[in-house]
Scaffold this motif. Structure first.
Motif, PDB file in Angstrom:
ATOM      1  N   PHE A 125      -2.764  35.411  46.770  1.00 42.21           N
ATOM      2  CA  PHE A 125      -1.759  35.294  47.551  1.00 42.21           C
ATOM      3  C   PHE A 125      -1.077  34.097  47.415  1.00 42.21           C
ATOM      4  CE2 PHE A 125       0.791  34.834  51.537  1.00 42.21           C
ATOM      5  CZ  PHE A 125       1.799  35.974  51.306  1.00 42.21           C
ATOM      6  N   LEU A 126      -1.748  32.961  47.753  1.00 42.27           N
ATOM      7  CA  LEU A 126      -1.381  31.662  47.604  1.00 42.27           C
ATOM      8  C   LEU A 126      -0.843  31.175  46.108  1.00 42.27           C
ATOM      9  CD1 LEU A 126      -3.548  29.843  50.136  1.00 42.27           C
ATOM     10  CD2 LEU A 126      -1.266  30.497  50.458  1.00 42.27           C
ATOM     11  N   LEU A 127      -1.804  31.819  45.115  1.00 37.91           N
ATOM     12  CA  LEU A 127      -1.247  31.405  43.825  1.00 37.91           C
ATOM     13  C   LEU A 127      -0.062  32.201  43.480  1.00 37.91           C
ATOM     14  CD1 LEU A 127      -4.837  32.082  42.008  1.00 37.91           C
ATOM     15  CD2 LEU A 127      -3.493  29.956  42.096  1.00 37.91           C
ATOM     16  N   GLY A 128       0.160  33.467  43.981  1.00 40.04           N
ATOM     17  CA  GLY A 128       1.659  33.887  43.898  1.00 40.04           C
ATOM     18  C   GLY A 128       2.743  33.168  44.251  1.00 40.04           C
ATOM     19  N   ILE A 129       2.500  32.697  45.622  1.00 37.96           N
ATOM     20  CA  ILE A 129       3.569  31.731  45.943  1.00 37.96           C
ATOM     21  C   ILE A 129       3.724  30.509  45.361  1.00 37.96           C
ATOM     22  CG2 ILE A 129       4.253  30.576  48.201  1.00 37.96           C
ATOM     23  CD1 ILE A 129       2.710  32.360  49.962  1.00 37.96           C
ATOM     24  N   GLU A 130       2.906  30.011  44.910  1.00 38.56           N
ATOM     25  CA  GLU A 130       3.051  28.780  44.054  1.00 38.56           C
ATOM     26  C   GLU A 130       3.628  29.019  42.668  1.00 38.56           C
ATOM     27  OE1 GLU A 130      -0.521  26.279  43.994  1.00 38.56           O
ATOM     28  OE2 GLU A 130      -0.803  26.391  46.151  1.00 38.56           O
ATOM     29  N   HIS A 131       3.201  29.986  42.201  1.00 42.98           N
ATOM     30  CA  HIS A 131       3.492  30.449  40.783  1.00 42.98           C
ATOM     31  C   HIS A 131       5.243  30.551  40.685  1.00 42.98           C
ATOM     32  CE1 HIS A 131       3.714  32.124  36.620  1.00 42.98           C
ATOM     33  NE2 HIS A 131       4.513  33.198  37.172  1.00 42.98           N
ATOM     34  N   ILE A 132       5.910  31.434  41.771  1.00 40.08           N
ATOM     35  CA  ILE A 132       7.255  31.550  41.776  1.00 40.08           C
ATOM     36  C   ILE A 132       7.820  30.397  42.129  1.00 40.08           C
ATOM     37  CG2 ILE A 132       7.114  32.430  44.197  1.00 40.08           C
ATOM     38  CD1 ILE A 132       9.558  33.548  41.541  1.00 40.08           C
ATOM     39  N   LEU A 133       7.325  29.572  43.121  1.00 44.29           N
ATOM     40  CA  LEU A 133       8.115  28.409  43.638  1.00 44.29           C
ATOM     41  C   LEU A 133       7.951  27.284  42.439  1.00 44.29           C
ATOM     42  CD1 LEU A 133       7.105  28.052  47.144  1.00 44.29           C
ATOM     43  CD2 LEU A 133       9.385  29.142  46.383  1.00 44.29           C
ATOM     44  N   ALA A 134       6.942  27.188  41.724  1.00 42.53           N
ATOM     45  CA  ALA A 134       6.977  26.494  40.424  1.00 42.53           C
ATOM     46  C   ALA A 134       7.532  26.852  39.171  1.00 42.53           C
ATOM     47  CB  ALA A 134       5.175  25.875  40.290  1.00 42.53           C
ATOM     48  N   GLY A 135       7.861  27.980  39.273  1.00 41.51           N
ATOM     49  CA  GLY A 135       8.482  28.574  37.883  1.00 41.51           C
ATOM     50  C   GLY A 135      10.133  28.559  38.280  1.00 41.51           C
ATOM     51  N   PRO A 136      10.712  27.500  37.820  1.00 39.34           N
ATOM     52  CA  PRO A 136      12.333  27.322  37.947  1.00 39.34           C
ATOM     53  C   PRO A 136      13.127  28.449  37.120  1.00 39.34           C
ATOM     54  CG  PRO A 136      11.543  25.557  36.591  1.00 39.34           C
ATOM     55  CD  PRO A 136      10.371  26.198  37.302  1.00 39.34           C
ATOM     56  N   ASP A 137      12.337  29.028  36.150  1.00 41.25           N
ATOM     57  CA  ASP A 137      13.435  29.887  35.349  1.00 41.25           C
ATOM     58  C   ASP A 137      13.566  31.291  36.124  1.00 41.25           C
ATOM     59  OD1 ASP A 137      10.622  30.473  35.187  1.00 41.25           O
ATOM     60  OD2 ASP A 137      10.724  30.748  32.940  1.00 41.25           O
ATOM     61  N   HIS A 138      12.472  31.580  36.809  1.00 41.86           N
ATOM     62  CA  HIS A 138      12.480  32.889  37.733  1.00 41.86           C
ATOM     63  C   HIS A 138      13.497  32.615  38.750  1.00 41.86           C
ATOM     64  CE1 HIS A 138       9.276  34.363  35.418  1.00 41.86           C
ATOM     65  NE2 HIS A 138       8.651  33.537  35.840  1.00 41.86           N
ATOM     66  N   LEU A 139      13.194  31.321  39.568  1.00 45.13           N
ATOM     67  CA  LEU A 139      14.079  30.918  40.825  1.00 45.13           C
ATOM     68  C   LEU A 139      15.640  31.055  40.250  1.00 45.13           C
ATOM     69  CD1 LEU A 139      12.080  28.085  42.387  1.00 45.13           C
ATOM     70  CD2 LEU A 139      12.482  30.433  42.994  1.00 45.13           C
TER      71      LEU A 139
END
Length: 339
Positions: A147-161
């Motif tokens: 779950f924590l890995l999922g949060i970090e992945h989206i927040l550290a992936g600026p193309d998705h953001l």
């Protein structure tokens, strides 16, 4: 909302430029008690296209002796090594030291397990040592870890953001209500959940290079549509294009591609064999939580709009969105052509 979007765009842009929109890879290290003072070791070092990161070097205290040669497997996503160690004491008496964590690959997920008992711990370049204990006090459930890995992945992936930000700007420009917001976000969530699951479980795979190029193209499409629409004003209706008429369909269509991008993080570390479904669901929920945190941050920045003019802010956000997306697209298409 335009002001909040511009601030969110600046945040994502600062994250984006040094790494060309790629989150930093994470290594995976599995340590399993395989018998009397015998350890089974597995490492996964991420690959990025034709580039394989140097394997991590592991050492144990007290020292152990390697049995035979390491078995090496090279896949599209990772370099995988397996070997056995004969030790003078049980697994819990040892500490693991990891050499090779740096700014390119700053952390590793260490999975320590014996039978049905396991725990997860993250090692970083600043804290590269891990005690190989399995006590309840130190145990971290796999669902919480992923779950924590999922949060970090989206927040550290600026193309998705930036794609989420583009959707927010489209909905704001089209004057859509709460129902359209919920429908669009739900469509994006459903779409990337489908392909994330299929890709992670091996049912459907796409080469990462073209997927990343299309992700950049999806952001550029939203920027072009926003530029065509121009800032809101009296008598300025949004263009009757699919993007403004059916934002949920655009979110769903490109969300399918973004799901393959999300799967890249799980390809680096894999899923725990005894809890694949739970870990996958937890990672996906973490991605959604991170996405909602980003949207909530935009909403918290809305009061800034009282001091900034709407039209220039809208143009700044649109042009910056398009410029970053265009840069990513050119870099990724060039990489695709080279491959």
């Amino acid at each position: 909302m335009k002001t909040a979007a511009a601030c969110g765009l600046l945040w994502a842009s600062l994250l984006a430029m040094p790494a060309a929109a790629h989150e930093q890879p994470m290594a995976y290290i599995g340590i399993e008690a395989a018998g009397a003072n015998t350890l089974q070791v597995l490492t996964k070092d991420a690959r990025r296209g034709e580039r394989t990161l140097p394997p991590l070097q592991l050492s144990l205290q007290p020292a152990c002796v390697q049995r035979g040669q390491a078995e090496v497997t090279v896949t599209e996503e990772a370099l995988i090594r397996r070997w056995q160690l004969q030790c003078s004491a049980a697994m819990e008496a040892h500490r693991l030291h990891i050499d090779g964590l740096n700014s390119v690959r700053p952390e590793a997920l260490v999975h320590i397990h014996a039978g049905a008992t396991s725990r997860y711990q993250r090692a970083t370049r600043d804290a590269p040592e891990v005690a190989l204990t399995l006590t309840d006090r130190n145990a971290t459930p796999s669902v919480a870890t992923y779950f924590l890995l999922g949060i970090e992945h989206i927040l550290a992936g600026p193309d998705h953001l930036l794609f989420v930000l583009g959707l927010v700007l489209v909905l704001w420009r089209a004057g859509r209500g709460v129902g359209a917001w919920i429908g669009t976000v739900t469509a994006f969530t459903l779409a990337h959940s489908i392909t994330l699951s299929l890709a992670t479980l091996g049912a459907l795979r796409l080469p990462p290079a073209p997927v990343e190029a299309v992700i950049a193209l999806s952001i550029l499409l939203l920027a072009v549509e926003l530029a065509r629409a121009g800032p809101p004003g009296p008598g300025r209706e949004a263009p009757p294009s699919w993007t403004f008429r059916f934002p949920w369909a655009v979110a769903f269509g490109f969300g399918l591609l973004h799901g393959f991008g999300f799967a890249g993080a799980l390809a680096d570390i894999g899923l725990p064999p005894a809890a694949e479904a739970w870990a996958l669901a937890s990672f996906n929920l973490g991605v959604e939580a991170g996405q909602l945190l980003f949207i909530a941050a935009l909403l918290l920045l809305r009061p800034l709009g009282r001091w900034l003019p709407t039209a220039p802010t809208a143009q700044l956000a649109t042009h910056a969105l398009g410029g970053i997306a265009c840069y990513w697209l050119l870099v990724r298409v060039t990489t695709l052509g080279a491959a």
